[in-house]
Design a protein around this motif. Structure first.
Motif, short mmCIF file in Angstrom:
data_model
loop_
_atom_site.label_atom_id
_atom_site.label_comp_id
_atom_site.label_asym_id
_atom_site.label_seq_id
_atom_site.Cartn_x
_atom_site.Cartn_y
_atom_site.Cartn_z
N ASP A 117 4.53 -29.37 63.33
CA ASP A 117 3.54 -30.42 62.83
C ASP A 117 3.15 -29.94 61.31
O ASP A 117 2.57 -28.92 61.20
CB ASP A 117 2.56 -30.84 63.65
N ARG A 167 0.96 -30.81 59.71
CA ARG A 167 -0.39 -30.98 59.37
C ARG A 167 -1.15 -29.64 60.07
O ARG A 167 -2.22 -29.40 59.95
CB ARG A 167 -1.14 -32.03 60.25
N LEU A 168 -0.47 -28.90 60.90
CA LEU A 168 -1.14 -27.82 61.70
C LEU A 168 -1.04 -26.54 60.59
O LEU A 168 -0.13 -26.37 59.75
CB LEU A 168 -0.12 -27.30 62.92
N LEU A 169 -2.02 -25.62 60.71
CA LEU A 169 -2.05 -24.49 60.16
C LEU A 169 -1.29 -23.35 61.01
O LEU A 169 -1.95 -22.86 61.83
CB LEU A 169 -3.39 -24.17 59.83
N MET A 174 -4.32 -27.93 52.03
CA MET A 174 -4.14 -27.44 53.33
C MET A 174 -3.11 -27.50 54.02
O MET A 174 -2.59 -26.78 54.82
CB MET A 174 -5.48 -27.72 54.17
N PRO A 231 8.61 -28.97 67.74
CA PRO A 231 8.67 -29.14 66.55
C PRO A 231 7.50 -28.89 65.50
O PRO A 231 6.49 -29.38 65.84
CB PRO A 231 9.30 -30.56 65.96
N ALA A 246 -16.42 -28.41 60.23
CA ALA A 246 -16.65 -29.03 58.70
C ALA A 246 -15.52 -29.34 58.23
O ALA A 246 -15.32 -30.11 57.19
CB ALA A 246 -17.53 -27.96 58.03
N ALA A 247 -14.50 -28.57 58.37
CA ALA A 247 -13.18 -28.85 57.69
C ALA A 247 -12.14 -29.83 57.97
O ALA A 247 -11.28 -30.03 57.61
CB ALA A 247 -12.42 -27.40 57.70
N GLY A 276 -13.11 -28.83 52.62
CA GLY A 276 -13.24 -29.20 54.07
C GLY A 276 -12.89 -30.73 54.38
O GLY A 276 -12.16 -31.23 55.24
N ARG A 330 -4.12 -34.04 67.34
CA ARG A 330 -3.56 -33.18 66.47
C ARG A 330 -4.72 -32.69 65.55
O ARG A 330 -5.41 -33.66 64.80
CB ARG A 330 -2.45 -34.00 65.48
N ILE A 331 -4.71 -31.19 65.58
CA ILE A 331 -5.89 -30.65 64.72
C ILE A 331 -5.46 -29.43 64.12
O ILE A 331 -4.28 -28.82 64.74
CB ILE A 331 -7.10 -30.32 65.65
N PRO A 332 -5.52 -29.38 62.83
CA PRO A 332 -4.82 -28.19 61.95
C PRO A 332 -4.94 -26.78 62.72
O PRO A 332 -3.86 -26.18 62.76
CB PRO A 332 -5.66 -28.07 60.68
N SER A 333 -6.08 -26.66 63.40
CA SER A 333 -5.97 -25.30 64.02
C SER A 333 -7.39 -25.42 64.69
O SER A 333 -8.36 -25.83 64.46
CB SER A 333 -6.18 -23.97 62.88
#
Lengths: 259, 422
Positions: free
Chosen positions: B21, B23-25, B1, B19, A142-143, B420, A133-136
């Motif tokens: 998440d 945590r996702l952007l 974030m 669904p 770095a983020a 970050g 799972r990665i934000p984007s």
């Protein structure tokens, strides 16, 4: 565990000047198996890994890949055989996004133009099959948190479709939750049928995911243990050499003095 | 974030199968989504071109209020043409800055190129085109030399190019010889670089149309491919809006050029170089390698990138662009003289790249920042000249703008770091 090992090291020795870093070390890795490589600082873990990864070839000994004798004299050879190494210091480019890092050095291009769409699609596919799972996938690494960076680094090594993955201290700088993420990923690698060499100082991690533990001490094999049948104390004493007694230590020391 | 998604839950339709998440952007639907993403980027220090665009508008407003000739067709057209020389040099600097290095020799190299051209063409009667090619190649060779000493020998780029700054200036004086100034043919090829205008209004409008259409087609195709591949794609409405946002300044500038002498050749060359090198940086393996080196040399090396080769090539590019810029600067004064490439040129070129938003710390930058930055610098110079302000004040103001740009760069870098590693 009767299957033939995918990677087998026999009698590996390595010497740096006056220092004998490895003496006659044996190690076997089978597909779908996590082998933890443990040992005190300076026990020769890194040297052994470098010999497998082709960064620092061994002076002596035999490496067998799928039963065939091979010479691994440079990193490229190891990669071609199907050995991927994830180093402790990650080696990610902070300014590139996740997709850019995953495909760094093996970008997909169409007529000389980077095919960002295809790379992003494959990156998402890879990350989702590994349940990462990665934000984007389009933010700079770095983020990301330390654990996420580690999972990206591991995922990156899988793009070359390796059969054996070497993880050098993957949880060394991580917090509890992040360590759990990485250990989950290690288990998923095993489910996918990869052989994993896990170098670690952390006995809890080793007990959690490893099938076997190979102990190095002073550059020599000091026992291979089935994790399920072994207590933590036994492993620790093999690492520290606590089975020695004062007499054998004195003997060892006087032997060293003489040389 | 993670704040972005919390509010979307009631609005999000059931059409999204997995669904979401938290945590996702993921960008929300509609205008609010864009606004939130914009704020998130601001907070995490991803300012992009925002400061320089705001600054440019502010500068234009200030000068326009002082003197209504500032935004006039003649002044702006001349401003664009004058900016190309420094701008081309700044494009090369952008590449070097992305590596996290610096090239101090570009001023001297540009002067050397002008001298080489003048001596070959005027002194030895060589055909103009051949002399032009050789002059630009002299910059490439100078760049390769810098790159060699930096990448293979391991001398810091700062010192190598400082040596270049002195050495190439000396060579230029040597090449020019005793007379010091060589005048160029005022109806020749190099003179045409800055004094040729495509007079028919169809040229400027046609170029604007071509750029806008190309942008739309590329974005639209990209959007369709992304949608087909199932990765997040830009909705068509956004593509149309962005194209509109590009069309507005494109046609405004075209109209402006047509009010004066027409579309300047210099501007066509400059825009062509900026667009071409932007594609190289963003869409080719080579560009990815340049960024990778700026982000982490060791990581790039382990990924199998030939670090030395990329470094040498970037310095070669910087030298080439410096020489090309030098030809435009020589074209403006129609001569090569002992002060070619001297004075504030080097500082202006580096300042332009940084003001435009390319980071001094490496790893971040666009060729467009050279364009935006050089417009800022040239606007200040042009406005001050219009108001009859002494160059002493002009230097101080340009210095202050550069400092402001570096402060923004440093602050946004710090914000990125803290944002970050949450």
């Amino acid at each position: 565990m009767s299957a033939a090992p995918v990677l087998a090291l026999r009698g590996i020795s390595k010497r740096f000047g006056a220092v004998q870093a490895l003496t006659d070390v044996d190690l076997e890795i089978r597909s779908g198996e996590v082998v933890a490589l443990v040992g005190d600082n300076g026990a020769g873990k890194s040297t052994l890994v470098k010999a497998i990864a082709g960064v620092g070839p061994a002076d002596d000994g035999v490496i067998e890949w799928e039963g065939r004798r091979v010479t691994i004299d440079r990193p490229h050879t190891a990669q071609e055989l199907g050995i991927a190494t994830v180093y402790q210091d990650l080696a990610l480019c902070d300014n590139l996004d996740v997709v850019g890092n995953l495909f760094l050095g093996r970008e997909i291009a169409r007529a000389g133009v980077l095919d960002e769409v295809e790379m992003e699609r494959r990156a998402r596919e890879l990350l989702s099959t590994l349940s990462i799972r990665i934000p984007s996938v389009r933010i700079p690494v770095a983020a990301l948190s330390g654990g996420q960076r580690q999972t990206v680094a591991i995922a990156r090594s899988l793009l070359g479709e390796p059969k054996v993955v070497i993880l050098d201290e993957p949880t060394a700088a991580l917090g509890v939750e992040q360590t759990a993420q990485v250990l989950d990923l290690v288990e998923r690698l095993r489910e996918r049928g990869l052989g994993v060499i896990l170098i670690s100082h952390n006995m809890a991690d080793v007990k959690a995911v490893a099938d076997r533990v190979a102990v190095l001490r002073l550059g020599r094999n000091n026992g291979v243990f089935e994790v399920r049948a072994t207590t933590q104390e036994e492993i620790v004493s093999a690492i520290t050499g606590a089975t020695d007694n004062a007499v054998t230590r004195r003997q060892a020391r006087t032997a060293e003095d003489r040389t | 974030m993670t704040t972005d998604l919390s509010k979307t839950a009631p609005e999000g339709p059931a059409a999204v199968p997995p669904p979401a998440d938290p945590r996702l952007l993921v960008r929300q639907e509609g205008f609010a989504g864009y606004w939130n993403e914009f704020l998130r980027k601001l907070r995490s220090g991803e300012l992009g071109s925002l400061p320089v665009v705001v600054g440019l508008i502010a500068i234009c407003l200030v000068f326009q209020l002082q003197d209504s000739a500032f935004l006039g067709a003649e002044n702006l057209s001349n401003l664009f043409v004058t900016a190309t020389g420094t701008g081309l040099i700044a494009v090369g600097i952008v590449f070097v800055l992305i590596l996290g290095e610096i090239d101090l020799s570009v001023g001297s190299v540009s002067g050397l190129a002008a001298a080489v051209f003048a001596v070959l063409n005027v002194g030895h009667g060589m055909p103009e085109w051949l002399a032009l090619v050789l002059a630009v190649l002299s910059g490439t060779v100078a760049g390769i030399l810098h790159g060699f000493f930096f990448a293979r020998i391991g001398v810091p780029a700062f010192v190598v190019t400082l040596a270049g700054l002195l050495g190439w200036n000396g060579l230029m004086l040597q090449v020019l010889g005793s007379n010091g100034t060589i005048n160029l043919d005022d109806s020749g090829l190099v003179a045409a670089l800055t004094n040729h205008y495509f007079e028919d209004i169809a040229w400027a409008n046609g170029l604007a149309t071509a750029v806008v259409a190309a942008y739309f087609l590329v974005s639209w195709r990209d959007g369709r491919r992304r949608a087909a591949a199932g990765v997040p794609a830009r909705p068509l409405a956004e593509t149309v809006l962005r194209t509109g946002a590009l069309a507005l300044p494109a046609y405004a500038v075209a109209w402006l050029f047509n009010q004066y002498k027409g579309l300047p050749l210099a501007v066509v060359v400059f825009l062509g170089v900026v667009v071409a090198l932007d594609l190289v940086l963003r869409r080719t393996r080579y560009g990815r390698k340049v960024f990778a080196l700026g982000g982490g040399v060791e990581a790039a090396r382990r990924a199998g990138i030939d670090v030395a080769a990329v470094r040498i090539s970037v310095f070669a590019l910087s030298g080439t662009m410096a020489a090309l810029g030098g030809m435009f600067l020589a074209s403006q004064i129609n001569a090569a003289n002992q002060s070619s490439g001297a004075g504030s040129l080097l500082m202006n070129a580096i300042a332009a790249a940084v003001i435009g938003g390319t980071s001094l710390f490496g790893g971040r930058g666009k060729t467009w920042s050279a364009l935006l930055g050089v417009l800022v610098i040239q606007s200040i110079a042009s406005g001050m000249a219009l108001l009859g302000i002494a160059s002493a004040v002009q230097y101080m103001i340009t210095g202050a703008v550069l400092l402001a740009a570096v402060v923004i760069d440093s602050l946004s870098r710090r914000t990125r770091r803290t944002a970050g590693r949450v």
